[in-house]
Design an enzyme around this catalytic site. Sequence first.
Site, mmCIF file in Angstrom:
data_model
loop_
_atom_site.group_PDB
_atom_site.id
_atom_site.type_symbol
_atom_site.label_atom_id
_atom_site.label_comp_id
_atom_site.label_asym_id
_atom_site.label_seq_id
_atom_site.Cartn_x
_atom_site.Cartn_y
_atom_site.Cartn_z
ATOM 1 N N HIS A 57 34.157 25.180 -17.343
ATOM 2 C CA HIS A 57 33.637 26.244 -16.483
ATOM 3 C C HIS A 57 32.110 26.243 -16.560
ATOM 4 O O HIS A 57 31.546 26.163 -17.657
ATOM 5 C CB HIS A 57 34.185 27.602 -16.944
ATOM 6 C CG HIS A 57 33.715 28.724 -16.075
ATOM 7 N ND1 HIS A 57 34.194 28.912 -14.793
ATOM 8 C CD2 HIS A 57 32.788 29.693 -16.284
ATOM 9 C CE1 HIS A 57 33.582 29.951 -14.253
ATOM 10 N NE2 HIS A 57 32.721 30.446 -15.135
ATOM 11 N N LEU A 65 46.622 28.810 -12.515
ATOM 12 C CA LEU A 65 47.947 28.288 -12.857
ATOM 13 C C LEU A 65 48.947 29.415 -13.084
ATOM 14 O O LEU A 65 48.595 30.468 -13.618
ATOM 15 C CB LEU A 65 47.859 27.426 -14.122
ATOM 16 C CG LEU A 65 46.886 26.251 -14.081
ATOM 17 C CD1 LEU A 65 46.953 25.481 -15.402
ATOM 18 C CD2 LEU A 65 47.191 25.319 -12.918
ATOM 19 N N ASN A 87 40.068 23.378 -19.563
ATOM 20 C CA ASN A 87 39.281 23.546 -18.334
ATOM 21 C C ASN A 87 37.798 23.503 -18.676
ATOM 22 O O ASN A 87 37.408 23.787 -19.813
ATOM 23 C CB ASN A 87 39.614 24.899 -17.691
ATOM 24 C CG ASN A 87 38.872 25.127 -16.385
ATOM 25 O OD1 ASN A 87 38.736 24.216 -15.568
ATOM 26 N ND2 ASN A 87 38.368 26.335 -16.172
ATOM 27 N N GLY A 111 34.757 15.545 -8.176
ATOM 28 C CA GLY A 111 35.287 14.848 -9.348
ATOM 29 C C GLY A 111 34.254 14.202 -10.248
ATOM 30 O O GLY A 111 34.538 13.181 -10.870
ATOM 31 N N MET A 132 40.713 24.194 -8.157
ATOM 32 C CA MET A 132 40.443 25.547 -7.659
ATOM 33 C C MET A 132 41.720 26.378 -7.488
ATOM 34 O O MET A 132 41.897 27.045 -6.476
ATOM 35 C CB MET A 132 39.670 25.473 -6.334
ATOM 36 C CG MET A 132 38.404 24.641 -6.395
ATOM 37 S SD MET A 132 37.303 25.161 -7.717
ATOM 38 C CE MET A 132 36.598 26.595 -6.944
ATOM 39 N N ARG A 133 42.582 26.309 -8.471
ATOM 40 C CA ARG A 133 43.818 27.078 -8.419
ATOM 41 C C ARG A 133 44.047 27.739 -9.773
ATOM 42 O O ARG A 133 43.803 27.125 -10.817
ATOM 43 C CB ARG A 133 45.019 26.154 -8.172
ATOM 44 C CG ARG A 133 44.903 25.264 -6.986
ATOM 45 C CD ARG A 133 45.399 25.885 -5.740
ATOM 46 N NE ARG A 133 46.789 26.317 -5.829
ATOM 47 C CZ ARG A 133 47.377 27.046 -4.896
ATOM 48 N NH1 ARG A 133 46.695 27.431 -3.836
ATOM 49 N NH2 ARG A 133 48.634 27.414 -5.015
ATOM 50 N N ARG A 152 52.291 30.101 -4.507
ATOM 51 C CA ARG A 152 51.785 29.599 -5.783
ATOM 52 C C ARG A 152 52.895 29.026 -6.686
ATOM 53 O O ARG A 152 52.766 27.955 -7.257
ATOM 54 C CB ARG A 152 51.053 30.726 -6.505
ATOM 55 C CG ARG A 152 49.897 30.276 -7.350
ATOM 56 C CD ARG A 152 48.878 31.378 -7.502
ATOM 57 N NE ARG A 152 49.365 32.509 -8.269
ATOM 58 C CZ ARG A 152 49.250 32.636 -9.590
ATOM 59 N NH1 ARG A 152 48.667 31.697 -10.288
ATOM 60 N NH2 ARG A 152 49.688 33.705 -10.211
ATOM 61 N N ASN A 181 33.195 15.468 -13.049
ATOM 62 C CA ASN A 181 33.723 15.608 -14.420
ATOM 63 C C ASN A 181 34.844 14.611 -14.663
ATOM 64 O O ASN A 181 34.939 14.043 -15.755
ATOM 65 C CB ASN A 181 34.202 17.042 -14.668
ATOM 66 C CG ASN A 181 33.047 17.952 -15.039
ATOM 67 O OD1 ASN A 181 32.507 17.862 -16.140
ATOM 68 N ND2 ASN A 181 32.644 18.809 -14.111
ATOM 69 N N ASP A 213 39.711 31.821 -16.476
ATOM 70 C CA ASP A 213 38.660 31.379 -17.407
ATOM 71 C C ASP A 213 38.645 32.207 -18.690
ATOM 72 O O ASP A 213 37.571 32.496 -19.249
ATOM 73 C CB ASP A 213 37.284 31.434 -16.709
ATOM 74 C CG ASP A 213 37.256 30.603 -15.442
ATOM 75 O OD1 ASP A 213 37.815 29.502 -15.448
ATOM 76 O OD2 ASP A 213 36.685 31.059 -14.427
HETATM 77 C C1 GRF Z 1 32.191 21.981 -12.107
HETATM 78 O O1 GRF Z 1 31.015 22.742 -12.052
HETATM 79 C C2 GRF Z 1 33.187 22.615 -13.019
HETATM 80 O O2 GRF Z 1 32.600 23.260 -14.105
HETATM 81 C C3 GRF Z 1 33.858 23.612 -12.117
HETATM 82 O O3 GRF Z 1 33.966 22.959 -10.886
HETATM 83 C C4 GRF Z 1 32.939 21.988 -10.769
HETATM 84 C C5 GRF Z 1 33.612 20.682 -10.484
HETATM 85 O O4 GRF Z 1 32.689 19.677 -10.233
HETATM 86 N N1 GRF Z 1 35.110 24.057 -12.680
HETATM 87 P P1 GRF Z 1 33.159 18.176 -10.161
HETATM 88 O O5 GRF Z 1 34.255 18.101 -9.089
HETATM 89 O O6 GRF Z 1 33.665 17.757 -11.500
HETATM 90 O O7 GRF Z 1 31.940 17.436 -9.742
#
Ligand code: GRF
Length: 223
Positions: free
Chosen positions: A116, A92, A114, A12, A89-90, A64, A14, A152
């Site tokens: 990426h 949608l 999102n 987490g 990690m899913r 799902r 981000n 993505d």
């Molecule tokens: C990040 O690299 C993001 O781009 C990808 O998953 C990672 C998540 O990292 N989708 P964090 O949990 O935000 O540290």
Amino acid sequence: MIRIAVLASGSGTNLGALLDACAGGQIDGRVEVVLSNMPGAGALERARAAGAATEVVPSKGVQRESHDAEVLARLSRHTPDLVCLAGYMRLLTPRFVSAYGPTSSTRGCPRIMNIHPALLPSFPGLHAQRQALAYGARFSGCTVHFVDEGTDSGAIIVQAVVPVLESDTEEALAARILSEEHRIYPRAVQWFAQGRLALEGRRVTVRGSRPPEPVALRSPWDE
Ligand code: GRF
């Protein structure tokens, strides 16, 4: 002030950047809820520390469609204006994507974003940094995009570019990319909050933004 829901499966960082930007006034919004499919996710700890509500909807062994139905039900209690995926990690379901599709006030923009860790459309899916390194790309980076039903594949909002160094390990490249993720994700969310984003076809416009400096990057550099 927009109401933000964040979906995260991992540590987490981000999410942390979004929480900090809300607290610091760089985003005119508030993270109302953090939802995770992983009961032990670090993201949940960060959410609690910041005073955001948390929801856990375990996905292991769950189909799902029924998982997403439960996630939608939990989210709707918090009436988010925007759903931010941050290491969720899913993939949608179409039902989820259409539940947060465009409204009359979002100028064609869906209400799910999102982040990426690659320059899409290169290297979608898992282990994007490993893919870039193995491919021999000289540059990689990160992308904030709207979410559609693919992996993505939604419209691109903002990207940041970082060089891939010959000495790089996957971890070193990931760290360089991650610090850019933390810069661009809050900006994209703030543009949404300010109503500055519009989507036509696949092209996103950001009202009032400046074009980048007209420079080209070359790598390697030997002059
Ligand atoms: C990040 O690299 C993001 O781009 C990808 O998953 C990672 C998540 O990292 N989708 P964090 O949990 O935000 O540290």
